[in-house]
Design an enzyme around this catalytic site. Structure first.
Site, PDB file in Angstrom:
ATOM      1  N   LYS A  71       0.822  -1.223   0.000  1.00 21.34           N
ATOM      2  CA  LYS A  71       0.000   0.000   0.000  1.00 21.34           C
ATOM      3  C   LYS A  71       0.858   1.275   0.000  1.00 21.34           C
ATOM      4  O   LYS A  71       0.623   2.173  -0.802  1.00 21.34           O
ATOM      5  CB  LYS A  71      -0.930  -0.026   1.218  1.00 21.34           C
ATOM      6  N   THR A  73       4.016   1.527  -0.813  1.00 24.97           N
ATOM      7  CA  THR A  73       4.778   1.519  -2.060  1.00 24.97           C
ATOM      8  C   THR A  73       3.935   2.052  -3.213  1.00 24.97           C
ATOM      9  O   THR A  73       4.399   2.858  -4.028  1.00 24.97           O
ATOM     10  CB  THR A  73       5.263   0.085  -2.361  1.00 24.97           C
ATOM     11  N   ARG A  94       2.034   8.518   6.854  1.00 19.93           N
ATOM     12  CA  ARG A  94       2.381   8.425   8.268  1.00 19.93           C
ATOM     13  C   ARG A  94       3.874   8.166   8.445  1.00 19.93           C
ATOM     14  O   ARG A  94       4.540   7.669   7.541  1.00 19.93           O
ATOM     15  CB  ARG A  94       1.594   7.302   8.945  1.00 19.93           C
ATOM     16  N   LYS A 105       6.689  -6.402  11.113  1.00 23.53           N
ATOM     17  CA  LYS A 105       6.043  -5.801   9.948  1.00 23.53           C
ATOM     18  C   LYS A 105       7.016  -5.034   9.061  1.00 23.53           C
ATOM     19  O   LYS A 105       6.894  -4.986   7.853  1.00 23.53           O
ATOM     20  CB  LYS A 105       4.913  -4.868  10.408  1.00 23.53           C
ATOM     21  N   ALA A 273      -3.714   1.605  12.725  1.00 25.62           N
ATOM     22  CA  ALA A 273      -5.111   1.533  12.300  1.00 25.62           C
ATOM     23  C   ALA A 273      -5.887   0.430  12.997  1.00 25.62           C
ATOM     24  O   ALA A 273      -7.116   0.451  12.981  1.00 25.62           O
ATOM     25  CB  ALA A 273      -5.196   1.337  10.790  1.00 25.62           C
ATOM     26  N   PHE A 301      -3.516  -0.512   7.183  1.00 27.56           N
ATOM     27  CA  PHE A 301      -4.093  -1.848   7.069  1.00 27.56           C
ATOM     28  C   PHE A 301      -5.193  -1.898   6.007  1.00 27.56           C
ATOM     29  O   PHE A 301      -5.144  -1.164   5.029  1.00 27.56           O
ATOM     30  CB  PHE A 301      -4.577  -2.341   8.428  1.00 27.56           C
ATOM     31  N   PHE A 382       3.346  -9.163  -9.163  1.00 26.86           N
ATOM     32  CA  PHE A 382       4.547  -9.944  -8.874  1.00 26.86           C
ATOM     33  C   PHE A 382       4.908 -10.758 -10.111  1.00 26.86           C
ATOM     34  O   PHE A 382       4.035 -11.097 -10.927  1.00 26.86           O
ATOM     35  CB  PHE A 382       4.310 -10.886  -7.688  1.00 26.86           C
ATOM     36  N   TRP A 410       7.148  -1.026  -7.629  1.00 25.50           N
ATOM     37  CA  TRP A 410       8.267  -1.551  -6.849  1.00 25.50           C
ATOM     38  C   TRP A 410       9.499  -1.699  -7.740  1.00 25.50           C
ATOM     39  O   TRP A 410      10.606  -1.326  -7.348  1.00 25.50           O
ATOM     40  CB  TRP A 410       7.901  -2.904  -6.235  1.00 25.50           C
TER      41      TRP A 410
END
Length: 556
Positions: A71, A73, A94, A105, A273, A301, A382, A410
């Protein structure tokens, strides 16, 4: 293949003065923290309060899985993509907590070629905002206990102190403690505990305040506990709000950094969150809107947590309104929601994908029908994703009237976000009007039931006897009209993290209700969610080190 930190360290950051000039921030409003990061003086926001505002775009995601969604990224790559096609854009996200950084994480600076830099600074001490929040939180705790020690004029019941100390590290040993031991001179013995700093109400207050004066007023309204007669005691009655505001004065100003491609980024505030409201600060979002034509922000999240709170709490309180929403998903994560193990995600499996797709479709339908938001699905692609799998996701999203765009930020940075950027420009011109999922004038229990049924698609809510008593007491004290901040697992629509996909017919158990009067919402604790996480068996901290030349290594 380069790691995230190796990629970040391979790109020399531009001087922050150049980034400020790109963002049209005059030098007199820039407060440098070294050469690559700075704060922006709040006077600039006041000066530009009547200037035209740009479009706000919210990035959210499906329920997270160990397979990853990307998210942050996507947020950064979308902004870089917009800039590549000539748009004036600012990122507003954030800042990370040290808990996830050293835990499991990871950080919150993006990944691959879609990152904000200097990523080591952002993921560690940054400009000290979280330290200031922790200091203000713990100053209030010390002043409460000192008030009791010095005679307790207010009649605070030590058994009913609700304000806890905090530290920005995952430390399960501090969840439940007994303090004040060692005789009367060392305080009053009582059961206590710590929260992680990003779960502190002060973090939520910092992110919802719109000025120094508003910050001070909100701090004063914090309920720290109750008297022997059952009446609330606030921080203003302890005379703590002035000193707390002094500690937070500089932290209230948003932080300016840059993406790997030199796009201005405001990184400010970091409430979780799953236990708080999961959005960056109102001040940073408004500052970004005043500086650019497009502001790309995110909520933590899945959309059932971050986006719900962004729309039902942050937008309601601030008056902010997004023009479009990006819903991020990966084929890998959807196959995990369909029951596949992480080790089995590399091979094509249309059955597992079909079984997991309802998670994405429920989030999509909520954003479109509950909140009325124009939404695009971004597939963070991916190399193992097959054409057939991508086609299936697109087909199902098309049935709900939403376009699906492949995102390759990415690997390619802004170039991989151009298609998504073009779709966002189109969506931002689509007429829309935000609707909230519930009205605040309803009883507390009814608001929670509405969220569970309309957003989670659950069957019912079970309130423990203690929670029902708390709801009645909070309404008696005048807090009944506040919005609700649900604290629950991020892994499921339900309060049971094992219920993946799009479960139905489940119940949510609310075991505790507490008021965050300064932030302006009621927190509903569900399931086994905790406000102090623990470290995993092999914490990320074991891999982080400093090389002889001073470079930080092992940070993702």
């Amino acid at each position: 293949m380069l790691t995230d930190i190796e990629i970040a360290q391979s790109v020399p950051p531009r001087p922050i003065t150049e980034i400020a000039a790109t963002a049209d921030v005059p030098a007199e409003y820039l407060i440098p923290y070294g050469s690559t990061k700075a704060k922006i003086d709040l006077r600039l926001l006041e000066e530009r309060k009547d200037a035209p505002k740009g479009k706000l775009v919210l990035v959210t995601a499906i329920n997270p899985t160990p397979a990853g969604e990307g998210k942050t990224t996507t947020t950064i790559g979308l902004a870089d993509g917009l800039r590549r096609i000539g748009k004036n854009v600012t990122v507003a996200i954030r800042e990370p907590s040290l808990g996830p950084v050293f835990g499991v994480k990871g950080g919150a600076a993006g990944g691959g070629w879609a990152q904000v830099i200097p990523m080591e600074d952002i993921n560690l001490h940054f400009t000290g905002d979280l330290h200031a929040i922790g200091a203000a939180n713990n100053l209030l705790a010390a002043m409460i206990d000192n008030h009791i020690y010095q005679g307790n004029v207010l009649g605070i019941d030590p058994r009913k102190i609700t304000w806890r100390r905090c530290v920005d590290i995952n430390d399960r040993q501090l969840r439940f403690i007994t303090d004040g031991l060692g005789g009367a001179i060392n305080g009053t013995p009582r059961e206590d505990g710590y929260d992680i700093t990003v779960a502190s109400e002060i973090m939520a207050i910092l992110c919802l305040a719109d000025s120094i004066a508003d910050l001070k007023a909100r701090l004063g309204r914090i309920v720290v506990g109750y008297t022997y007669a059952g009446e609330p005691v606030t921080a203003s009655q302890i005379h703590a709000e002035g000193a707390m505001t002094a500690l937070l004065r500089d932290a209230l100003s948003p932080n300016l950094v840059q993406t790997l491609e030199g796009t201005p980024a405001l990184v400010h505030g970091g409430p979780f969150a799953n236990i708080a409201h999961g959005c960056n600060s109102v001040i940073a979002t408004r500052m970004a809107l005043s500086l650019s034509d497009y502001t790309i922000t995110e909520a933590g999240f899945g959309a059932d947590l971050g986006a719900e709170k962004f729309l039902d709490i942050k937008c309601r309180v601030s008056g902010l309104r997004p023009s479009a929403v990006v819903l991020v998903a990966t084929v890998r994560a959807l196959k995990m929601h369909g029951g596949l193990a992480k080790t089995e995600l590399g091979a094509e499996n249309l059955d597992a994908l079909a079984a997991g797709l309802p998670n994405l479709l429920r989030h999509l339908e909520n954003l479109q029908t509950v909140y009325g938001m124009p939404t695009v699905v971004a597939i963070n692609r991916f190399p193992t994703d097959t054409d057939a799998e991508i086609a299936l996701v697109m087909e199902k999203c098309r049935e709900l009237g939403a376009n699906t765009v492949l995102s390759d930020v990415w690997a390619k940075g802004g170039e991989g976000g151009i298609a998504l950027a073009e779709e966002i420009i189109r969506l931002c011109e689509t007429p829309s009007e935000l609707s909230f999922s519930y009205e605040t004038d309803r009883p507390i229990t009814e608001k929670i039931e509405t969220i569970v049924r309309r957003v989670y698609h659950g069957k019912d809510v079970i309130f423990t006897p203690g929670a029902l008593k708390q709801a009645a007491e909070l309404e008696r004290l005048g807090y009944g009209n506040l919005p609700v901040c649900m604290a629950k697992t991020q892994y499921s629509f339900s309060d049971d993290k094992s219920l993946l996909g799009a479960p139905e017919g489940f119940t949510v158990t609310v075991r505790n209700l507490r008021v965050s009067a300064g932030a302006g919402f009621i927190v509903a604790l569900t399931g086994d969610v905790m406000t102090m996480p623990g470290l995993p068996k092999v914490p990320a901290a074991e891999k982080i080190d400093v090389a002889e030349d001073g470079r930080i290594v092992g940070l993702f």
